[in-house]
Design a protein around this motif. Sequence first.
Motif, PDB file in Angstrom:
ATOM      1  N   ALA A 121       3.039 -33.554  -2.502  1.00  0.00           N
ATOM      2  CA  ALA A 121       3.519 -34.351  -1.375  1.00  0.00           C
ATOM      3  C   ALA A 121       3.799 -35.783  -1.806  1.00  0.00           C
ATOM      4  CB  ALA A 121       2.493 -34.324  -0.247  1.00  0.00           C
ATOM      5  N   ALA A 122       2.911 -36.349  -2.630  1.00  0.00           N
ATOM      6  CA  ALA A 122       3.104 -37.723  -3.097  1.00  0.00           C
ATOM      7  C   ALA A 122       4.398 -37.850  -3.884  1.00  0.00           C
ATOM      8  CB  ALA A 122       1.906 -38.152  -3.942  1.00  0.00           C
ATOM      9  N   GLU A 123       4.666 -36.891  -4.761  1.00  0.00           N
ATOM     10  CA  GLU A 123       5.892 -36.944  -5.555  1.00  0.00           C
ATOM     11  C   GLU A 123       7.123 -36.825  -4.668  1.00  0.00           C
ATOM     12  OE1 GLU A 123       8.499 -37.397  -8.572  1.00  0.00           O
ATOM     13  OE2 GLU A 123       6.325 -37.787  -8.564  1.00  0.00           O
ATOM     14  N   ALA A 124       7.071 -35.928  -3.688  1.00  0.00           N
ATOM     15  CA  ALA A 124       8.204 -35.768  -2.775  1.00  0.00           C
ATOM     16  C   ALA A 124       8.438 -37.042  -1.961  1.00  0.00           C
ATOM     17  CB  ALA A 124       7.958 -34.584  -1.839  1.00  0.00           C
ATOM     18  N   ILE A 125       7.360 -37.680  -1.539  1.00  0.00           N
ATOM     19  CA  ILE A 125       7.493 -38.918  -0.762  1.00  0.00           C
ATOM     20  C   ILE A 125       8.087 -40.016  -1.631  1.00  0.00           C
ATOM     21  CG2 ILE A 125       6.204 -40.748   0.404  1.00  0.00           C
ATOM     22  CD1 ILE A 125       4.261 -38.557   1.367  1.00  0.00           C
ATOM     23  N   GLN A 127      10.085 -39.713  -4.172  1.00  0.00           N
ATOM     24  CA  GLN A 127      11.508 -39.442  -4.352  1.00  0.00           C
ATOM     25  C   GLN A 127      12.294 -39.750  -3.078  1.00  0.00           C
ATOM     26  OE1 GLN A 127      12.028 -35.420  -5.765  1.00  0.00           O
ATOM     27  NE2 GLN A 127      10.819 -35.762  -7.630  1.00  0.00           N
ATOM     28  N   GLY A 128      11.730 -39.378  -1.952  1.00  0.00           N
ATOM     29  CA  GLY A 128      12.437 -39.576  -0.690  1.00  0.00           C
ATOM     30  C   GLY A 128      12.523 -41.017  -0.238  1.00  0.00           C
ATOM     31  N   THR A 129      11.621 -41.851  -0.726  1.00  0.00           N
ATOM     32  CA  THR A 129      11.611 -43.256  -0.298  1.00  0.00           C
ATOM     33  C   THR A 129      12.044 -44.207  -1.410  1.00  0.00           C
ATOM     34  OG1 THR A 129       9.252 -43.461  -0.898  1.00  0.00           O
ATOM     35  CG2 THR A 129       9.770 -42.816   1.369  1.00  0.00           C
ATOM     36  N   ALA A 130      12.586 -43.661  -2.486  1.00  0.00           N
ATOM     37  CA  ALA A 130      12.931 -44.485  -3.649  1.00  0.00           C
ATOM     38  C   ALA A 130      13.905 -45.603  -3.301  1.00  0.00           C
ATOM     39  CB  ALA A 130      13.502 -43.606  -4.763  1.00  0.00           C
ATOM     40  N   ASN A 131      14.820 -45.346  -2.381  1.00  0.00           N
ATOM     41  CA  ASN A 131      15.834 -46.346  -2.028  1.00  0.00           C
ATOM     42  C   ASN A 131      15.557 -47.018  -0.680  1.00  0.00           C
ATOM     43  OD1 ASN A 131      17.396 -45.773  -4.378  1.00  0.00           O
ATOM     44  ND2 ASN A 131      18.238 -43.954  -3.349  1.00  0.00           N
ATOM     45  N   ALA A 132      14.365 -46.831  -0.171  1.00  0.00           N
ATOM     46  CA  ALA A 132      14.030 -47.380   1.156  1.00  0.00           C
ATOM     47  C   ALA A 132      13.373 -48.741   1.014  1.00  0.00           C
ATOM     48  CB  ALA A 132      13.120 -46.414   1.898  1.00  0.00           C
ATOM     49  N   GLN A 133      14.065 -49.659   0.410  1.00  0.00           N
ATOM     50  CA  GLN A 133      13.502 -50.989   0.193  1.00  0.00           C
ATOM     51  C   GLN A 133      13.314 -51.716   1.519  1.00  0.00           C
ATOM     52  OE1 GLN A 133      15.986 -53.049  -2.592  1.00  0.00           O
ATOM     53  NE2 GLN A 133      15.494 -51.677  -4.295  1.00  0.00           N
ATOM     54  N   ILE A 166       0.315 -43.677  -2.276  1.00  0.00           N
ATOM     55  CA  ILE A 166       1.278 -43.750  -1.178  1.00  0.00           C
ATOM     56  C   ILE A 166       0.664 -44.512  -0.017  1.00  0.00           C
ATOM     57  CG2 ILE A 166       2.660 -42.430   0.473  1.00  0.00           C
ATOM     58  CD1 ILE A 166       3.593 -42.050  -2.379  1.00  0.00           C
ATOM     59  N   GLU A 167       1.405 -45.483   0.515  1.00  0.00           N
ATOM     60  CA  GLU A 167       0.963 -46.201   1.713  1.00  0.00           C
ATOM     61  C   GLU A 167       1.531 -45.534   2.959  1.00  0.00           C
ATOM     62  OE1 GLU A 167       1.720 -50.342   1.889  1.00  0.00           O
ATOM     63  OE2 GLU A 167       0.026 -50.867   0.595  1.00  0.00           O
ATOM     64  N   VAL A 189      10.065 -19.526   3.471  1.00  0.00           N
ATOM     65  CA  VAL A 189      11.369 -18.875   3.404  1.00  0.00           C
ATOM     66  C   VAL A 189      12.430 -19.706   4.121  1.00  0.00           C
ATOM     67  CG1 VAL A 189      10.446 -16.553   3.191  1.00  0.00           C
ATOM     68  CG2 VAL A 189      10.829 -17.508   5.470  1.00  0.00           C
ATOM     69  N   GLN A 190      11.988 -20.623   4.996  1.00  0.00           N
ATOM     70  CA  GLN A 190      12.953 -21.452   5.715  1.00  0.00           C
ATOM     71  C   GLN A 190      13.308 -22.730   4.951  1.00  0.00           C
ATOM     72  OE1 GLN A 190       9.970 -20.508   7.410  1.00  0.00           O
ATOM     73  NE2 GLN A 190      10.942 -18.668   8.206  1.00  0.00           N
ATOM     74  N   GLY A 191      12.549 -23.071   3.925  1.00  0.00           N
ATOM     75  CA  GLY A 191      12.824 -24.289   3.177  1.00  0.00           C
ATOM     76  C   GLY A 191      11.543 -25.009   2.798  1.00  0.00           C
ATOM     77  N   GLU A 192      11.692 -26.260   2.371  1.00  0.00           N
ATOM     78  CA  GLU A 192      10.561 -27.059   1.916  1.00  0.00           C
ATOM     79  C   GLU A 192      10.388 -28.273   2.817  1.00  0.00           C
ATOM     80  OE1 GLU A 192      10.442 -26.343  -2.862  1.00  0.00           O
ATOM     81  OE2 GLU A 192      11.893 -27.826  -2.127  1.00  0.00           O
ATOM     82  N   GLY A 193       9.161 -28.793   2.849  1.00  0.00           N
ATOM     83  CA  GLY A 193       8.925 -29.987   3.653  1.00  0.00           C
ATOM     84  C   GLY A 193       7.468 -30.380   3.655  1.00  0.00           C
ATOM     85  N   LEU A 194       7.208 -31.560   4.221  1.00  0.00           N
ATOM     86  CA  LEU A 194       5.840 -32.037   4.356  1.00  0.00           C
ATOM     87  C   LEU A 194       5.118 -31.270   5.451  1.00  0.00           C
ATOM     88  CD1 LEU A 194       6.469 -35.898   4.100  1.00  0.00           C
ATOM     89  CD2 LEU A 194       5.372 -34.446   2.378  1.00  0.00           C
ATOM     90  N   SER A 195       3.844 -31.033   5.230  1.00  0.00           N
ATOM     91  CA  SER A 195       3.045 -30.304   6.203  1.00  0.00           C
ATOM     92  C   SER A 195       1.719 -31.023   6.393  1.00  0.00           C
ATOM     93  CB  SER A 195       2.799 -28.871   5.717  1.00  0.00           C
ATOM     94  OG  SER A 195       1.920 -28.181   6.578  1.00  0.00           O
ATOM     95  N   LEU A 196       1.219 -31.046   7.633  1.00  0.00           N
ATOM     96  CA  LEU A 196      -0.079 -31.650   7.937  1.00  0.00           C
ATOM     97  C   LEU A 196      -1.090 -30.566   8.269  1.00  0.00           C
ATOM     98  CD1 LEU A 196       1.607 -34.284   8.172  1.00  0.00           C
ATOM     99  CD2 LEU A 196       0.197 -34.881  10.125  1.00  0.00           C
ATOM    100  N   LYS A 197      -2.256 -30.674   7.670  1.00  0.00           N
ATOM    101  CA  LYS A 197      -3.353 -29.788   8.026  1.00  0.00           C
ATOM    102  C   LYS A 197      -4.489 -30.643   8.561  1.00  0.00           C
ATOM    103  CE  LYS A 197      -6.464 -26.162   6.422  1.00  0.00           C
ATOM    104  NZ  LYS A 197      -6.900 -25.313   5.284  1.00  0.00           N
ATOM    105  N   PHE A 198      -4.918 -30.341   9.786  1.00  0.00           N
ATOM    106  CA  PHE A 198      -6.000 -31.080  10.419  1.00  0.00           C
ATOM    107  C   PHE A 198      -7.332 -30.429  10.068  1.00  0.00           C
ATOM    108  CE2 PHE A 198      -2.285 -32.174  12.819  1.00  0.00           C
ATOM    109  CZ  PHE A 198      -2.470 -33.501  13.170  1.00  0.00           C
ATOM    110  N   PRO A 199      -8.387 -31.216   9.984  1.00  0.00           N
ATOM    111  CA  PRO A 199      -9.686 -30.644   9.663  1.00  0.00           C
ATOM    112  C   PRO A 199     -10.103 -29.571  10.663  1.00  0.00           C
ATOM    113  CG  PRO A 199      -9.856 -32.999  10.172  1.00  0.00           C
ATOM    114  CD  PRO A 199      -8.431 -32.654  10.214  1.00  0.00           C
ATOM    115  N   GLY A 200     -10.529 -28.442  10.150  1.00  0.00           N
ATOM    116  CA  GLY A 200     -10.967 -27.358  11.011  1.00  0.00           C
ATOM    117  C   GLY A 200      -9.849 -26.527  11.593  1.00  0.00           C
TER     118      GLY A 200
END
Length: 307
Positions: A121-125, A127-133, A166-167, A189-200
């Motif tokens: 996730a950190a690597e994807a973030i 890459q995705g924010t590289a130009n978000a100055q 990552i901040e 199968v639908q693609g890739e993306g960030l996912s959140l898992k909550f405790p429990g």
Amino acid sequence: MSLDSATRERIESLLQNHRVVLFMKGTRQQPMCGFSSAATNTLNELLPDYHTVNVLEDPEIREGIKAYGDWPTIPQLYVGGELVGGADIIRQMYASGELHQLFGASAPDRTPPEITITDKAAEAIRQGTANAQGLALHLEIGPDHSAGFQLAPGSDHDIVVSANGIEVHFDPGSAQRAKGIVIDWVSTVQGEGLSLKFPGATEIGTLTVQQLKERLAAGDITLVDVRPAHGRAAAAPLPQARVLDEEGYDALANLPKDTAIAFICHHGVSSRGVAERFAAHGFTKIYNVEGGMDAWAREIDPTVPLY
């Protein structure tokens, strides 16, 4: 923009009869735009009750309120007859604690949450924010555990957490709901993306459309169609399906926590997000239908239109 006297009187009557009034698209239970949803999510944090006006059902009020306060957009929040502002101002005042003061609520807890960001996730973030100055990564988590990332300027009132280099910026409510979350990068199968898992939270299962057909025939699963109205108009929900935006999230969230629930959408992407929200609320038998209605039309019932 002119405002006729009859509409002005209607608006003034609403403001006199209710201390807090939100002019919005949709209702508190069923917002019909992202900005109205954001406004109600914030107000729901602080107020057990407030009055809403659905401008979609009243064209005169929809245009009249813009002229009344000289404010061009919807939603609009009024407190004590005075215009506070729209969704962005509501969010800013919530983050700073001004909204808490306005409503006599306790100051927000600004304790930074402990979160985990996986290496993928950190690597994807990065890459995705590289130009978000000049922009910061914000994560908003609603009371129903709906979550969304966005790039926006940072604020002095943000609660900022650093994990795996990552901040992430939070508002006070999102920060409290983020305690212990794991942010991962997943491939489906639908693609890739960030996912959140909550405790429990329960792991989300998957069902093929063939498995869904079998379980519907057995009557041992509740199917929830999460598609918006235009999607359902293109291809009607299955007869056994309950419809999320017609029943409302709260009604379905009150089902017993051991209810087996399958979520379906067009292709299986947005339904997974809804499934994650229910899993975060303690439901123990949650499934996402792979391929969604598109797969159902292709593999089960060719009379269902493809769109």
